[in-house]
Design an enzyme around this catalytic site. Structure first.
Site, PDB file in Angstrom:
ATOM      1  CB  CYS A 160      -9.355 -93.426 -30.908  1.00 36.60           C
ATOM      2  SG  CYS A 160      -7.631 -93.385 -30.407  1.00 36.60           S
ATOM      3  CG  HIS A 175      -8.165 -92.829 -35.648  1.00 33.68           C
ATOM      4  ND1 HIS A 175      -9.173 -92.071 -35.106  1.00 33.68           N
ATOM      5  CD2 HIS A 175      -7.172 -92.847 -34.735  1.00 33.68           C
ATOM      6  CE1 HIS A 175      -8.803 -91.647 -33.912  1.00 33.68           C
ATOM      7  NE2 HIS A 175      -7.592 -92.105 -33.663  1.00 33.68           N
TER       8      HIS A 175
HETATM    9  N1  LIG Z   1      -6.713 -90.459 -31.150  1.00 38.25           N
HETATM   10  C1  LIG Z   1      -7.280 -90.607 -29.960  1.00 38.25           C
HETATM   11  O1  LIG Z   1      -8.481 -90.526 -29.803  1.00 38.25           O
HETATM   12  C2  LIG Z   1      -6.353 -90.835 -28.811  1.00 38.25           C
HETATM   13  C3  LIG Z   1      -7.051 -91.241 -27.549  1.00 38.25           C
HETATM   14  C4  LIG Z   1      -6.241 -90.958 -26.292  1.00 38.25           C
HETATM   15  N2  LIG Z   1      -5.998 -89.550 -26.122  1.00 38.25           N
HETATM   16  C5  LIG Z   1      -4.955 -91.740 -26.311  1.00 38.25           C
HETATM   17  O2  LIG Z   1      -3.917 -91.233 -26.646  1.00 38.25           O
HETATM   18  O3  LIG Z   1      -4.955 -92.903 -26.006  1.00 38.25           O
END
Ligand SMILES: NC(=O)CC[C@H](N)C(=O)O
Length: 486
Positions: free
Chosen positions: A330, A433
């Site tokens: 992510c 995830h």
């Molecule tokens: N869960 C995350 O790692 C999100 C990654 C990043 N902050 C986004 O919203 O795209």
């Protein structure tokens, strides 16, 4: 008829409230009670996605599993996801509501009280018992007028309320008696008992302590719960990552996870740490990379801040020179790319920065947040065609600059590429995830690092273990009375 509510409040944050709620949910569920967890408002970047694609706190999804339920958004109507010290994205009923500075949220919070009560009541209509959790201390007096999480919920539902304190950090008498003293008389009346949590050593030595607490508080002590090591349940708060971890010694394989600012969904890596001979080490400094055979960049709620931090800490060069495999999940995936742009300041103050340049991808932040459960097929050479499941939570949209997708996401109507890999499969990343919760995939990756698959040990259900442990240390008559349902 609305079901009764049993509430758990704590003398402070991190005293073990969430785990106790999980334990109580399982204790009730295995007695045949239809029980649901509830937490009006949670602050955490460790989030889960419901079957309907709504975002809730991971700890509530865990409590739902303890109650043998699939999680729903009613169980956690408000989730605050901090992007830094001051700003947070506020998730209401599973969707982003607003991104606010703390002071602005504080002023607007009262608008959400109706959301809290309607969701709580909808659970009370569906289940026989709701076990609700407070947040932090219920007597933060300067914040109390805006309370929508603690005693206001208990008072609204006329909940029998348990006060939990952590004896391991010391000061249990001051914490318990002080909290009771600061409650309003009608709130104090709701306190049905006290729980002394995380006791180390011989609980018999605390008999005097129980007497003192009971005499001074005029409340029964429901139990003294000993410390339970290696619970195997995800932690809610990234503070847990700062505790020294004994398991990193003597491991055959050490996987470094960079402790990025606003780290998100760090329980992604728990299944790796639970394999025998594998240690997961959270690292803050580039020199710690020398102890690691593989490196993971985890999710972060604020990717550009994490990018800046990596550069400032001197990680750029260390990561480029790192010889072992590198994975980004992510936000960590976004960091591995060539460029990260946030033109609409969706996170923090926005802007743009070059990524680490290890994968041919670019990311642009959008106003729309993608939250969904996914099914995917792996293209990685060491796990070719393996099916897997997981979930996505992100604002960024990533474009592949070369045809090297690491996964194919399968949806009802279509299949599309996700993630990116270097052809040898050593550097890869994706938005999925929970990817390491897929046993075959996880073990294939670990095997590619030279790890030997260990014969599976009969897994004990962590909720049963927890429920047995807690039940054994609670006063049985008092517990039965608390779980009694009208
Ligand atoms: N869960 C995350 O790692 C999100 C990654 C990043 N902050 C986004 O919203 O795209």
């Amino acid at each position: 008829m609305l079901a009764p509510v049993l509430m758990v409040v704590g003398t402070a944050s991190s005293v073990g409230k969430s785990t106790l709620v999980s334990a109580l949910c399982r204790i009730a569920a295995r007695r045949g009670i239809r029980v649901a967890p509830f937490k009006a408002q949670n602050m955490s970047n460790n989030a889960a996605v419901t079957a309907n694609g709504e975002e809730i706190a991971r700890s509530i999804a865990v409590q739902a599993a303890a109650a043998k339920l699939t999680p729903s958004v009613q169980m956690n109507p408000i989730l605050i996801k901090p992007e830094g010290q001051r700003r947070s994205q506020i998730i209401v009923q599973g969707r982003p509501w607003q991104t606010l500075e703390a002071i602005d949220y504080w002023q607007r919070k009262h608008m959400l009280w109706e959301i809290v009560t309607s969701n709580l009541d909808s659970l009370r209509q569906t289940y026989d018992l709701v076990i609700a959790e407070g947040a932090g201390s219920p007597v933060e007096l300067n914040l109390k007028t805006h309370d929508i999480t603690n005693m206001r919920v208990a008072t609204y539902a006329q909940a029998q309320t348990l006060l939990v304190g952590d004896i391991d950090v010391g000061g249990i008498f001051a914490a318990m008696l002080g909290t009771l003293m600061l409650l309003e008389p009608e709130e104090r009346q709701l306190i049905a008992g006290l729980i002394v949590n995380r006791f180390r050593g011989d609980p018999d030595l605390f008999t005097d302590g129980i007497q003192i607490l009971e005499q001074r508080s005029h409340k029964p002590v429901l139990g003294v719960v000993p410390w339970l090591p290696q619970l195997g349940l995800p932690e809610e708060d990234a503070v847990a990552l700062e505790r020294p971890d004994q398991t990193t010694n003597n491991a055959a394989l050490t996987i470094g996870v960079i402790h990025l600012p606003a780290i998100a969904n760090f329980d992604d890596f728990d299944p790796l740490a639970q394999e025998s001979g594998v240690a997961v080490r959270y690292i803050n400094q580039p020199h710690e990379l020398q102890h690691c055979q593989a490196l993971i960049l985890p999710g972060t709620k604020h990717t550009l801040a994490a990018r800046q931090w990596l550069a400032e800490q001197g990680f750029d060069q260390a990561i480029q020179q790192f010889q072992g495999p590198i994975v980004g999940i992510c936000g960590g995936y976004q960091l591995l790319g060539q460029q990260i742009d946030d033109p609409n300041a969706v996170e923090g103050t926005g802007g743009g920065m070059a990524g680490l340049g290890l994968l041919p991808i670019t990311t642009i932040f959008q106003r729309h947040k993608q939250t969904r459960q996914v099914q995917a097929i792996s293209n990685l050479p060491w796990a070719n065609n393996y099916p897997l499941t997981g979930y996505e939570i992100h604002m960024g949209q990533t474009e592949l600059l070369a045809d090297q997708p690491a996964f194919r996401i399968e949806q009802a109507e279509s299949t599309h590429a996700d993630g990116c890999m270097r052809a040898d499969g050593k550097v890869w990343g994706c938005y999925i995830h929970g990817i390491f919760a897929n046993t075959e995939f996880r073990q294939a990756w670990l095997s590619s690092l030279g790890w030997q698959v260990q014969p599976a040990i009969q897994a004990i259900d962590p909720f049963e273990r927890l429920a047995d442990h807690v039940e054994q240390h609670l006063e049985p008559n008092l517990l039965a009375r608390l779980l009694e349902i009208s």
